[in-house]
Design a protein around this motif. Structure first.
Motif, PDB file in Angstrom:
ATOM      1  N   THR A  34       0.826  -1.210   0.000  1.00  0.00           N
ATOM      2  CA  THR A  34       0.000   0.000   0.000  1.00  0.00           C
ATOM      3  C   THR A  34       0.856   1.254   0.000  1.00  0.00           C
ATOM      4  O   THR A  34       0.572   2.200  -0.744  1.00  0.00           O
ATOM      5  CB  THR A  34      -0.940   0.003   1.218  1.00  0.00           C
ATOM      6  OG1 THR A  34      -1.763  -1.167   1.157  1.00  0.00           O
ATOM      7  CG2 THR A  34      -1.816   1.235   1.238  1.00  0.00           C
ATOM      8  N   GLU A  38       0.871   4.290  -2.842  1.00  0.00           N
ATOM      9  CA  GLU A  38       0.658   5.716  -2.560  1.00  0.00           C
ATOM     10  C   GLU A  38       1.813   6.568  -3.079  1.00  0.00           C
ATOM     11  O   GLU A  38       1.595   7.650  -3.633  1.00  0.00           O
ATOM     12  CB  GLU A  38       0.438   5.949  -1.067  1.00  0.00           C
ATOM     13  CG  GLU A  38      -0.829   5.312  -0.523  1.00  0.00           C
ATOM     14  CD  GLU A  38      -2.109   5.795  -1.166  1.00  0.00           C
ATOM     15  OE1 GLU A  38      -2.137   6.902  -1.743  1.00  0.00           O
ATOM     16  OE2 GLU A  38      -3.109   5.053  -1.112  1.00  0.00           O
ATOM     17  N   MET A  56      -4.913  13.810  -2.057  1.00  0.00           N
ATOM     18  CA  MET A  56      -5.380  12.495  -1.607  1.00  0.00           C
ATOM     19  C   MET A  56      -4.232  11.557  -1.262  1.00  0.00           C
ATOM     20  O   MET A  56      -4.201  10.966  -0.176  1.00  0.00           O
ATOM     21  CB  MET A  56      -6.242  11.859  -2.698  1.00  0.00           C
ATOM     22  CG  MET A  56      -6.683  10.450  -2.400  1.00  0.00           C
ATOM     23  SD  MET A  56      -7.627   9.838  -3.808  1.00  0.00           S
ATOM     24  CE  MET A  56      -7.802   8.144  -3.335  1.00  0.00           C
ATOM     25  N   HIS A  57      -3.278  11.413  -2.173  1.00  0.00           N
ATOM     26  CA  HIS A  57      -2.246  10.398  -1.968  1.00  0.00           C
ATOM     27  C   HIS A  57      -1.214  10.806  -0.926  1.00  0.00           C
ATOM     28  O   HIS A  57      -0.642   9.934  -0.269  1.00  0.00           O
ATOM     29  CB  HIS A  57      -1.629   9.997  -3.306  1.00  0.00           C
ATOM     30  CG  HIS A  57      -2.652   9.329  -4.170  1.00  0.00           C
ATOM     31  ND1 HIS A  57      -3.161   8.085  -3.875  1.00  0.00           N
ATOM     32  CD2 HIS A  57      -3.309   9.754  -5.275  1.00  0.00           C
ATOM     33  CE1 HIS A  57      -4.069   7.764  -4.765  1.00  0.00           C
ATOM     34  NE2 HIS A  57      -4.182   8.762  -5.641  1.00  0.00           N
ATOM     35  N   LYS A  59      -2.113  12.436   1.835  1.00  0.00           N
ATOM     36  CA  LYS A  59      -2.822  12.156   3.087  1.00  0.00           C
ATOM     37  C   LYS A  59      -2.986  10.660   3.322  1.00  0.00           C
ATOM     38  O   LYS A  59      -2.848  10.192   4.460  1.00  0.00           O
ATOM     39  CB  LYS A  59      -4.170  12.872   3.075  1.00  0.00           C
ATOM     40  CG  LYS A  59      -4.007  14.383   3.183  1.00  0.00           C
ATOM     41  CD  LYS A  59      -5.313  15.126   3.002  1.00  0.00           C
ATOM     42  CE  LYS A  59      -5.085  16.636   3.111  1.00  0.00           C
ATOM     43  NZ  LYS A  59      -6.310  17.397   2.777  1.00  0.00           N
ATOM     44  N   GLU A  60      -3.270   9.908   2.262  1.00  0.00           N
ATOM     45  CA  GLU A  60      -3.393   8.458   2.417  1.00  0.00           C
ATOM     46  C   GLU A  60      -2.043   7.834   2.790  1.00  0.00           C
ATOM     47  O   GLU A  60      -1.984   6.922   3.611  1.00  0.00           O
ATOM     48  CB  GLU A  60      -3.945   7.809   1.143  1.00  0.00           C
ATOM     49  CG  GLU A  60      -5.395   8.124   0.870  1.00  0.00           C
ATOM     50  CD  GLU A  60      -6.378   7.542   1.877  1.00  0.00           C
ATOM     51  OE1 GLU A  60      -6.004   6.686   2.706  1.00  0.00           O
ATOM     52  OE2 GLU A  60      -7.548   7.959   1.834  1.00  0.00           O
ATOM     53  N   ALA A  63      -1.392   8.567   6.415  1.00  0.00           N
ATOM     54  CA  ALA A  63      -2.256   7.727   7.246  1.00  0.00           C
ATOM     55  C   ALA A  63      -1.760   6.280   7.273  1.00  0.00           C
ATOM     56  O   ALA A  63      -1.972   5.569   8.256  1.00  0.00           O
ATOM     57  CB  ALA A  63      -3.694   7.791   6.744  1.00  0.00           C
ATOM     58  N   ALA A  64      -1.099   5.849   6.199  1.00  0.00           N
ATOM     59  CA  ALA A  64      -0.550   4.490   6.127  1.00  0.00           C
ATOM     60  C   ALA A  64       0.817   4.384   6.795  1.00  0.00           C
ATOM     61  O   ALA A  64       1.434   3.322   6.777  1.00  0.00           O
ATOM     62  CB  ALA A  64      -0.463   4.040   4.673  1.00  0.00           C
ATOM     63  N   TYR A 151      -9.645  16.787   0.918  1.00  0.00           N
ATOM     64  CA  TYR A 151      -9.676  15.334   1.069  1.00  0.00           C
ATOM     65  C   TYR A 151      -9.355  14.935   2.506  1.00  0.00           C
ATOM     66  O   TYR A 151      -8.452  15.489   3.130  1.00  0.00           O
ATOM     67  CB  TYR A 151      -8.686  14.666   0.102  1.00  0.00           C
ATOM     68  CG  TYR A 151      -8.754  13.166   0.180  1.00  0.00           C
ATOM     69  CD1 TYR A 151      -9.748  12.479  -0.497  1.00  0.00           C
ATOM     70  CD2 TYR A 151      -7.863  12.446   0.959  1.00  0.00           C
ATOM     71  CE1 TYR A 151      -9.847  11.101  -0.401  1.00  0.00           C
ATOM     72  CE2 TYR A 151      -7.945  11.076   1.057  1.00  0.00           C
ATOM     73  CZ  TYR A 151      -8.943  10.409   0.381  1.00  0.00           C
ATOM     74  OH  TYR A 151      -9.026   9.046   0.492  1.00  0.00           O
ATOM     75  N   ALA A 153      -8.217  11.607   4.810  1.00  0.00           N
ATOM     76  CA  ALA A 153      -7.667  10.248   4.711  1.00  0.00           C
ATOM     77  C   ALA A 153      -8.739   9.236   5.059  1.00  0.00           C
ATOM     78  O   ALA A 153      -9.505   9.430   6.011  1.00  0.00           O
ATOM     79  CB  ALA A 153      -6.470  10.102   5.641  1.00  0.00           C
ATOM     80  N   GLY A 154      -8.809   8.191   4.266  1.00  0.00           N
ATOM     81  CA  GLY A 154      -9.792   7.139   4.468  1.00  0.00           C
ATOM     82  C   GLY A 154     -11.053   7.310   3.646  1.00  0.00           C
ATOM     83  O   GLY A 154     -11.842   6.375   3.513  1.00  0.00           O
ATOM     84  N   ALA A 157     -11.239   4.837   0.668  1.00  0.00           N
ATOM     85  CA  ALA A 157     -11.548   3.474   1.092  1.00  0.00           C
ATOM     86  C   ALA A 157     -13.022   3.331   1.448  1.00  0.00           C
ATOM     87  O   ALA A 157     -13.657   2.339   1.096  1.00  0.00           O
ATOM     88  CB  ALA A 157     -10.674   3.074   2.271  1.00  0.00           C
TER      89      ALA A 157
END
Length: 164
Positions: A34, A38, A56-57, A59-60, A63-64, A151, A153-154, A157
């Motif tokens: 993952t 990202e 988006m990416h 923040k994702e 978060a990951a 955006y 995070a999450g 999904a």
């Protein structure tokens, strides 16, 4: 500046967006890590100037568990010491796959070989599909002037989980 189209509320766009969501679900379930997905998505989005996808990416990825240092250095990955050989190969393939017009060969054999040395066939296939998908998303967002900054995070999904 306002978005030119409301893609999520547009009946002409919805079948395509639903298909793209399905493709993203498949990629999310692949063996490609993952965090790497990202980073690849972030780098292609930087190259294409896609604000919503950068938003988006980033923040994702955070978060990951990605560090701010690594996120800040994605744009300068060649000079950064914080990326593995596999990540470097993926980022290089991303750049070449995003900038196809910059080389008469598209993606050069040496670039492909470096990626093939780092990833098994399933992962390499997922990487190619990811690069194609993020470039498609980037182009849709840039053409329609989608806005960045809001955006959470999450959210992707959650949207993927609710899409039928």
């Amino acid at each position: 500046m306002n978005a030119r189209l409301n893609l999520m509320g547009n009946p002409a766009a919805m079948p395509v967006m639903k298909a793209m969501i399905g493709a993203h679900k498949a990629l999310a379930g692949s063996s490609l890590p993952t965090s790497l997905q990202e980073l690849v998505s972030l780098r292609a989005s930087q190259l294409n100037g896609c604000g919503p996808c950068i938003d988006m990416h980033t923040k994702e990825a955070a978060a990951a568990g990605e560090t701010s240092e690594r996120l800040h250095l994605v744009a300068a990955w060649r000079e950064a010491t914080v990326f593995s050989d596999a990540e470097r190969a993926a980022l290089e393939l991303t750049e070449h796959g995003t900038r196809l017009a910059d080389s008469p060969d598209g993606v050069r054999d040496d670039v492909w070989q470096r990626a093939a040395e780092q990833f098994d066939e399933e992962q390499l296939t997922s990487l190619v599909m990811l690069i194609a998908m993020i470039n498609t998303a980037n182009r849709i967002n840039v053409i329609t002037r989608q806005q960045a900054g809001g955006y959470q995070a999450g959210a992707a999904a959650a949207h993927l989980a609710s899409a039928g």
